[in-house]
Design a protein around this motif. Structure first.
Motif, PDB file in Angstrom:
ATOM      1  N   PRO A 130     -11.941  -7.357  -4.150  1.00  0.00           N
ATOM      2  CA  PRO A 130     -10.954  -7.532  -3.088  1.00  0.00           C
ATOM      3  C   PRO A 130      -9.547  -7.220  -3.595  1.00  0.00           C
ATOM      4  CG  PRO A 130     -11.564  -9.659  -3.995  1.00  0.00           C
ATOM      5  CD  PRO A 130     -12.442  -8.646  -4.674  1.00  0.00           C
ATOM      6  N   GLY A 131      -8.651  -6.960  -2.668  1.00  0.00           N
ATOM      7  CA  GLY A 131      -7.270  -6.659  -3.035  1.00  0.00           C
ATOM      8  C   GLY A 131      -6.553  -5.994  -1.881  1.00  0.00           C
ATOM      9  N   SER A 132      -5.264  -5.776  -2.063  1.00  0.00           N
ATOM     10  CA  SER A 132      -4.457  -5.117  -1.034  1.00  0.00           C
ATOM     11  C   SER A 132      -4.998  -3.706  -0.820  1.00  0.00           C
ATOM     12  CB  SER A 132      -2.993  -5.070  -1.463  1.00  0.00           C
ATOM     13  OG  SER A 132      -2.504  -6.372  -1.691  1.00  0.00           O
ATOM     14  N   TRP A 133      -5.458  -3.427   0.393  1.00  0.00           N
ATOM     15  CA  TRP A 133      -6.240  -2.211   0.622  1.00  0.00           C
ATOM     16  C   TRP A 133      -5.430  -0.945   0.359  1.00  0.00           C
ATOM     17  CZ3 TRP A 133     -10.813  -3.787   0.303  1.00  0.00           C
ATOM     18  CH2 TRP A 133     -11.898  -2.988   0.648  1.00  0.00           C
ATOM     19  N   TYR A 134      -4.220  -0.881   0.905  1.00  0.00           N
ATOM     20  CA  TYR A 134      -3.420   0.342   0.781  1.00  0.00           C
ATOM     21  C   TYR A 134      -2.712   0.468  -0.560  1.00  0.00           C
ATOM     22  CZ  TYR A 134      -4.073   1.588   5.693  1.00  0.00           C
ATOM     23  OH  TYR A 134      -4.620   1.963   6.890  1.00  0.00           O
ATOM     24  N   THR A 135      -2.423  -0.629  -1.201  1.00  0.00           N
ATOM     25  CA  THR A 135      -1.624  -0.544  -2.423  1.00  0.00           C
ATOM     26  C   THR A 135      -2.388  -0.889  -3.695  1.00  0.00           C
ATOM     27  OG1 THR A 135      -0.779  -2.777  -1.964  1.00  0.00           O
ATOM     28  CG2 THR A 135       0.584  -0.915  -1.273  1.00  0.00           C
ATOM     29  N   SER A 136      -3.633  -1.378  -3.575  1.00  0.00           N
ATOM     30  CA  SER A 136      -4.400  -1.687  -4.777  1.00  0.00           C
ATOM     31  C   SER A 136      -5.786  -1.058  -4.799  1.00  0.00           C
ATOM     32  CB  SER A 136      -4.555  -3.212  -4.936  1.00  0.00           C
ATOM     33  OG  SER A 136      -3.321  -3.811  -5.240  1.00  0.00           O
ATOM     34  N   VAL A 137      -6.378  -0.796  -3.647  1.00  0.00           N
ATOM     35  CA  VAL A 137      -7.740  -0.256  -3.608  1.00  0.00           C
ATOM     36  C   VAL A 137      -7.727   1.254  -3.358  1.00  0.00           C
ATOM     37  CG1 VAL A 137      -9.981  -0.356  -2.452  1.00  0.00           C
ATOM     38  CG2 VAL A 137      -8.691  -2.469  -2.875  1.00  0.00           C
ATOM     39  N   LEU A 138      -7.132   1.687  -2.259  1.00  0.00           N
ATOM     40  CA  LEU A 138      -7.169   3.097  -1.888  1.00  0.00           C
ATOM     41  C   LEU A 138      -6.467   4.039  -2.868  1.00  0.00           C
ATOM     42  CD1 LEU A 138      -6.654   2.893   1.982  1.00  0.00           C
ATOM     43  CD2 LEU A 138      -8.778   3.263   0.722  1.00  0.00           C
ATOM     44  N   PRO A 139      -5.374   3.627  -3.538  1.00  0.00           N
ATOM     45  CA  PRO A 139      -4.702   4.589  -4.436  1.00  0.00           C
ATOM     46  C   PRO A 139      -5.614   5.210  -5.483  1.00  0.00           C
ATOM     47  CG  PRO A 139      -3.270   2.720  -4.039  1.00  0.00           C
ATOM     48  CD  PRO A 139      -4.583   2.379  -3.412  1.00  0.00           C
ATOM     49  N   HIS A 140      -6.630   4.488  -5.939  1.00  0.00           N
ATOM     50  CA  HIS A 140      -7.527   5.052  -6.944  1.00  0.00           C
ATOM     51  C   HIS A 140      -8.288   6.260  -6.411  1.00  0.00           C
ATOM     52  CE1 HIS A 140      -6.805   0.876  -8.135  1.00  0.00           C
ATOM     53  NE2 HIS A 140      -6.949   1.302  -9.367  1.00  0.00           N
ATOM     54  N   LEU A 141      -8.495   6.311  -5.101  1.00  0.00           N
ATOM     55  CA  LEU A 141      -9.219   7.421  -4.497  1.00  0.00           C
ATOM     56  C   LEU A 141      -8.333   8.643  -4.310  1.00  0.00           C
ATOM     57  CD1 LEU A 141     -11.152   5.480  -1.698  1.00  0.00           C
ATOM     58  CD2 LEU A 141     -11.724   5.720  -4.124  1.00  0.00           C
ATOM     59  N   LEU A 142      -7.030   8.494  -4.531  1.00  0.00           N
ATOM     60  CA  LEU A 142      -6.081   9.571  -4.292  1.00  0.00           C
ATOM     61  C   LEU A 142      -5.702  10.326  -5.565  1.00  0.00           C
ATOM     62  CD1 LEU A 142      -3.696   7.806  -1.738  1.00  0.00           C
ATOM     63  CD2 LEU A 142      -5.755   9.155  -1.301  1.00  0.00           C
ATOM     64  N   VAL A 143      -6.188   9.884  -6.717  1.00  0.00           N
ATOM     65  CA  VAL A 143      -5.986  10.607  -7.964  1.00  0.00           C
ATOM     66  C   VAL A 143      -7.174  11.557  -8.116  1.00  0.00           C
ATOM     67  CG1 VAL A 143      -5.736  10.429 -10.469  1.00  0.00           C
ATOM     68  CG2 VAL A 143      -4.757   8.662  -8.975  1.00  0.00           C
ATOM     69  N   PRO A 144      -6.976  12.867  -8.010  1.00  0.00           N
ATOM     70  CA  PRO A 144      -8.115  13.797  -7.934  1.00  0.00           C
ATOM     71  C   PRO A 144      -9.146  13.629  -9.045  1.00  0.00           C
ATOM     72  CG  PRO A 144      -6.091  14.939  -7.381  1.00  0.00           C
ATOM     73  CD  PRO A 144      -5.683  13.571  -7.845  1.00  0.00           C
ATOM     74  N   GLN A 145      -8.707  13.499 -10.288  1.00  0.00           N
ATOM     75  CA  GLN A 145      -9.673  13.376 -11.379  1.00  0.00           C
ATOM     76  C   GLN A 145     -10.438  12.060 -11.324  1.00  0.00           C
ATOM     77  OE1 GLN A 145      -6.638  14.037 -14.385  1.00  0.00           O
ATOM     78  NE2 GLN A 145      -7.611  15.964 -15.010  1.00  0.00           N
ATOM     79  N   LEU A 146      -9.765  10.981 -10.910  1.00  0.00           N
ATOM     80  CA  LEU A 146     -10.460   9.703 -10.743  1.00  0.00           C
ATOM     81  C   LEU A 146     -11.458   9.790  -9.590  1.00  0.00           C
ATOM     82  CD1 LEU A 146      -7.991   6.692 -11.142  1.00  0.00           C
ATOM     83  CD2 LEU A 146      -9.786   7.452 -12.691  1.00  0.00           C
ATOM     84  N   ALA A 147     -11.047  10.411  -8.487  1.00  0.00           N
ATOM     85  CA  ALA A 147     -11.937  10.554  -7.335  1.00  0.00           C
ATOM     86  C   ALA A 147     -13.186  11.330  -7.719  1.00  0.00           C
ATOM     87  CB  ALA A 147     -11.205  11.249  -6.191  1.00  0.00           C
ATOM     88  N   ASP A 148     -13.013  12.411  -8.501  1.00  0.00           N
ATOM     89  CA  ASP A 148     -14.171  13.193  -8.946  1.00  0.00           C
ATOM     90  C   ASP A 148     -15.107  12.336  -9.789  1.00  0.00           C
ATOM     91  OD1 ASP A 148     -13.205  15.405  -7.656  1.00  0.00           O
ATOM     92  OD2 ASP A 148     -12.346  16.333  -9.447  1.00  0.00           O
ATOM     93  N   ALA A 149     -14.530  11.524 -10.682  1.00  0.00           N
ATOM     94  CA  ALA A 149     -15.357  10.668 -11.539  1.00  0.00           C
ATOM     95  C   ALA A 149     -16.077   9.605 -10.714  1.00  0.00           C
ATOM     96  CB  ALA A 149     -14.485  10.012 -12.613  1.00  0.00           C
ATOM     97  N   ILE A 150     -15.395   9.033  -9.732  1.00  0.00           N
ATOM     98  CA  ILE A 150     -15.995   8.001  -8.875  1.00  0.00           C
ATOM     99  C   ILE A 150     -17.172   8.571  -8.091  1.00  0.00           C
ATOM    100  CG2 ILE A 150     -15.567   6.615  -6.797  1.00  0.00           C
ATOM    101  CD1 ILE A 150     -12.715   6.146  -7.928  1.00  0.00           C
ATOM    102  N   VAL A 151     -17.025   9.797  -7.611  1.00  0.00           N
ATOM    103  CA  VAL A 151     -18.079  10.431  -6.819  1.00  0.00           C
ATOM    104  C   VAL A 151     -19.251  10.866  -7.689  1.00  0.00           C
ATOM    105  CG1 VAL A 151     -18.617  12.485  -5.436  1.00  0.00           C
ATOM    106  CG2 VAL A 151     -16.548  11.169  -4.959  1.00  0.00           C
ATOM    107  N   SER A 152     -18.976  11.380  -8.894  1.00  0.00           N
ATOM    108  CA  SER A 152     -20.023  11.989  -9.712  1.00  0.00           C
ATOM    109  C   SER A 152     -20.713  11.026 -10.671  1.00  0.00           C
ATOM    110  CB  SER A 152     -19.436  13.161 -10.517  1.00  0.00           C
ATOM    111  OG  SER A 152     -18.440  12.702 -11.426  1.00  0.00           O
ATOM    112  N   THR A 153     -20.145   9.842 -10.918  1.00  0.00           N
ATOM    113  CA  THR A 153     -20.743   8.917 -11.866  1.00  0.00           C
ATOM    114  C   THR A 153     -22.128   8.465 -11.407  1.00  0.00           C
ATOM    115  OG1 THR A 153     -20.438   6.817 -13.038  1.00  0.00           O
ATOM    116  CG2 THR A 153     -19.677   6.906 -10.768  1.00  0.00           C
ATOM    117  N   SER A 154     -22.955   8.094 -12.370  1.00  0.00           N
ATOM    118  CA  SER A 154     -24.281   7.563 -12.048  1.00  0.00           C
ATOM    119  C   SER A 154     -24.220   6.075 -11.711  1.00  0.00           C
ATOM    120  CB  SER A 154     -25.236   7.780 -13.220  1.00  0.00           C
ATOM    121  OG  SER A 154     -24.767   7.107 -14.381  1.00  0.00           O
ATOM    122  N   ALA A 155     -23.052   5.465 -11.841  1.00  0.00           N
ATOM    123  CA  ALA A 155     -22.897   4.038 -11.545  1.00  0.00           C
ATOM    124  C   ALA A 155     -23.151   3.760 -10.071  1.00  0.00           C
ATOM    125  CB  ALA A 155     -21.491   3.573 -11.922  1.00  0.00           C
TER     126      ALA A 155
END
Length: 248
Positions: A130-155
């Protein structure tokens, strides 16, 4: 977790939020800023802070370079409820009284922290919220390299929903919080969504939103018993144990 966003609050359309540049910032954030200036590296600063507190685990930033948040907000000025303004700065976005219509980072494609990418690739589970959706959760999805890792990981991926809307998400339903994840990272697939039954209310729209992400909704009593919108750490941990231990 700290995520590389700037620590200087700015008002609507870049105007200063006040004469005191420290207004609205937690002491912990200011200590981290001091450690970053002293050590010259946010990863080293976070590791030093963790050692000072005897913390278990590791906190990593989204990026080693300063990153800001900008939001397009409708009704940020109560005198002009239909006008859309740009609100800049993590604190100002978090406390805005208008409706956030879009979010972006500045710069728009900051380089991701290499250690964060490695941690995502090595993880068994990624837990959002849990956390502030716009300022703590969603920003991680807006960094292209992080987004690629989040999508491609086996986790496997789990979303823990908040118990109540904050100022920045007033007007968003519980289902809307899940829809925002898809809006900002359409490729994101989620395995499980964990929520408190009382906070969810009617589970049907939340179940549909979870299914749109490929997830199953799990309801559990994870709030404190006094009725305030706070997670109970022991209850949340107890709810996570069978979930995180489940077979694929």
């Amino acid at each position: 977790a700290p995520h590389g966003t700037d620590t200087t609050p700015h008002g609507t359309d870049g105007a200063s939020a006040g004469t005191d540049g420290l207004t609205g910032h937690a002491v912990g954030n200011l200590v981290l800023c001091g450690l970053m200036e002293l050590l010259g590296d946010p990863v080293a600063a976070l590791e030093h802070a963790g050692a000072m507190l005897g913390a278990v685990g590791r906190v990593l930033p989204m990026s080693r370079q300063p990153v800001g948040i900008e939001a397009r907000v409708r009704g940020a000025d109560p005198a002009a409820p239909d006008e859309v303004h740009t609100v800049s700065g993590q604190h100002q976005v978090a406390v805005t009284t208008g409706r956030v219509e879009s979010l972006r980072l500045t710069p728009s494609a900051p380089p991701a922290c290499a250690e964060a990418i490695e941690a995502i690739r090595a993880a068994d589970w990624l837990i959002f919220g849990p956390g502030s959706w716009y300022t703590s959760v969603l920003p991680h999805l807006l960094v292209p390299q992080l987004a690629d890792a989040i999508v491609s990981t086996s986790a496997r991926r789990l979303v823990t929903l908040n118990l109540a809307a904050e100022k920045e998400t007033l007007g968003l339903s519980v289902a809307d919080h899940l829809a925002a994840l898809h809006w900002y990272l359409p490729e994101l697939k989620v395995d499980l969504v964990l929520a408190d039954a009382k906070a969810v209310g009617d589970p049907e729209p939340v179940e549909r939103a979870a299914e749109s992400l490929g997830a199953r909704l799990v309801l559990a009593p994870v709030a404190v018993v006094d009725g305030t919108p706070r997670h109970d750490p022991a209850a949340l941990g107890a709810a996570l144990v069978p979930v995180l231990g489940a077979d694929r």
